[in-house]
Design a protein around this motif. Structure first.
Motif, PDB file in Angstrom:
ATOM      1  N   ILE A  76      16.356  44.162  75.470  1.00 46.10           N
ATOM      2  CA  ILE A  76      17.442  44.325  76.302  1.00 46.10           C
ATOM      3  C   ILE A  76      17.415  42.843  76.580  1.00 46.10           C
ATOM      4  O   ILE A  76      16.618  42.181  77.065  1.00 46.10           O
ATOM      5  CB  ILE A  76      16.182  45.383  77.879  1.00 46.10           C
ATOM      6  N   LEU A 122      24.076  50.057  82.105  1.00 43.93           N
ATOM      7  CA  LEU A 122      22.822  50.215  81.717  1.00 43.93           C
ATOM      8  C   LEU A 122      22.483  51.675  80.563  1.00 43.93           C
ATOM      9  O   LEU A 122      22.020  51.743  79.737  1.00 43.93           O
ATOM     10  CB  LEU A 122      22.315  51.135  82.839  1.00 43.93           C
ATOM     11  N   ASN A 125      23.471  49.487  77.076  1.00 47.33           N
ATOM     12  CA  ASN A 125      22.125  48.407  76.663  1.00 47.33           C
ATOM     13  C   ASN A 125      21.069  49.077  76.682  1.00 47.33           C
ATOM     14  O   ASN A 125      20.136  49.081  75.982  1.00 47.33           O
ATOM     15  CB  ASN A 125      21.659  47.233  78.295  1.00 47.33           C
ATOM     16  N   TYR A 126      20.489  50.221  77.229  1.00 50.06           N
ATOM     17  CA  TYR A 126      19.294  50.545  77.309  1.00 50.06           C
ATOM     18  C   TYR A 126      18.843  51.434  75.759  1.00 50.06           C
ATOM     19  O   TYR A 126      18.175  51.893  75.819  1.00 50.06           O
ATOM     20  CB  TYR A 126      18.734  51.452  78.460  1.00 50.06           C
ATOM     21  N   ASN A 127      20.315  52.353  76.438  1.00 52.33           N
ATOM     22  CA  ASN A 127      20.422  53.354  74.988  1.00 52.33           C
ATOM     23  C   ASN A 127      20.251  52.407  73.809  1.00 52.33           C
ATOM     24  O   ASN A 127      19.815  52.818  72.552  1.00 52.33           O
ATOM     25  CB  ASN A 127      21.832  54.525  75.067  1.00 52.33           C
TER      26      ASN A 127
END
Length: 247
Positions: A76, A122, A125-127
């Motif tokens: 991340i 988010l 990015n987080y997926n």
């Protein structure tokens, strides 16, 4: 009683103030006053803090090390402690904007914009990080039938047990897998014999062109021969007639 006296007595009564407020609301004076007040406060904010105050909000997103210099995780772009710091920095800006513009405009101008952008950023990015961890580092996505087509192109060099272990997780029907394997084998044959087919087609085209040129030359020669024979026959007949007339 005159109209002025009626209005004056009405304003002095208990319902006069309410009536006056309704008239002001009807004329839009209250909205105009609030709009003017917001405009003046916006100009005050722009004069006192300037555009750098707004740019500072995005500076923390661009360089989170300004909050705390921490090595980011491999999957991340931000460390969780940096995200927490960015959150409080945004909240500080929101409170400052609310002090100048009011709570509604301050929260809408900053938090609404940041929340939408943060939600999109988010999510991506987080997926992406979770998909990297689960699908790349651990691997859990089953294969599809395109794997069967690819394997069909080299089916003669693939071990049977290996092919079964790869094709079984597709969960497709056996004859569907067979069709994909057949299609892959057919694609390989097409690739192998495409050059041969093209060369054979070019050879046939050259042969046809040669035959056409030969037939064209032969027909021209034949026509020339017939014409010469006709002219010679006419000349011979004319000479015989001349000889008979002079004899």
């Amino acid at each position: 009683m005159s109209l002025a006296n009626v209005v004056s007595s009405g304003l002095k009564s208990a319902g006069g103030v309410k009536l006056f407020e309704e008239i002001v609301d009807l004329l839009g004076a209250k909205d105009l006053t609030e709009a003017g007040s917001r405009y003046l406060r916006l100009k005050l904010l722009e004069t006192l803090v300037g555009e750098k105050w707004v740019r500072d909000i995005f500076t923390y997103f661009e360089n989170p090390d300004l909050i705390e210099s921490i090595a980011k995780p491999p999957a991340i772009p931000y460390h969780p402690r940096q995200l927490a710091g960015i959150y409080f920095k945004v909240m500080d800006k929101t409170v400052e904007a609310s002090a100048y513009l009011g709570e509604e405009m301050g929260s809408e101008a900053i938090m609404e914009m940041i929340s939408e952008s943060m939600s999109s950023a988010l999510e991506s990015n987080y997926n992406a990080a979770l998909q990297t961890i689960l699908n790349v580092w651990r691997g859990c996505l089953p294969p599809d039938l395109s794997v069967a087509q690819t394997m069909g192109m080299r089916i003669d060099s693939v071990d049977t047990k290996y092919a079964t272990s790869v094709l079984a997780p597709t969960s497709a029907l056996p004859y569907t897998i067979l069709e994909a394997l057949t299609q892959g084998a057919n694609n390989r044959l097409q690739q192998l014999y495409t050059n041969l087919d093209n060369a054979y087609g070019e050879l046939i085209a050259q042969k046809n062109a040669l035959m056409r040129s030969f037939l064209t030359a032969f027909s021209e020669f034949y026509l020339t021969l017939i014409n010469d024979l006709v002219f010679d026959s006419i000349y011979f007949v004319e000479r015989v007639e001349n000889y008979a007339n002079t004899a």
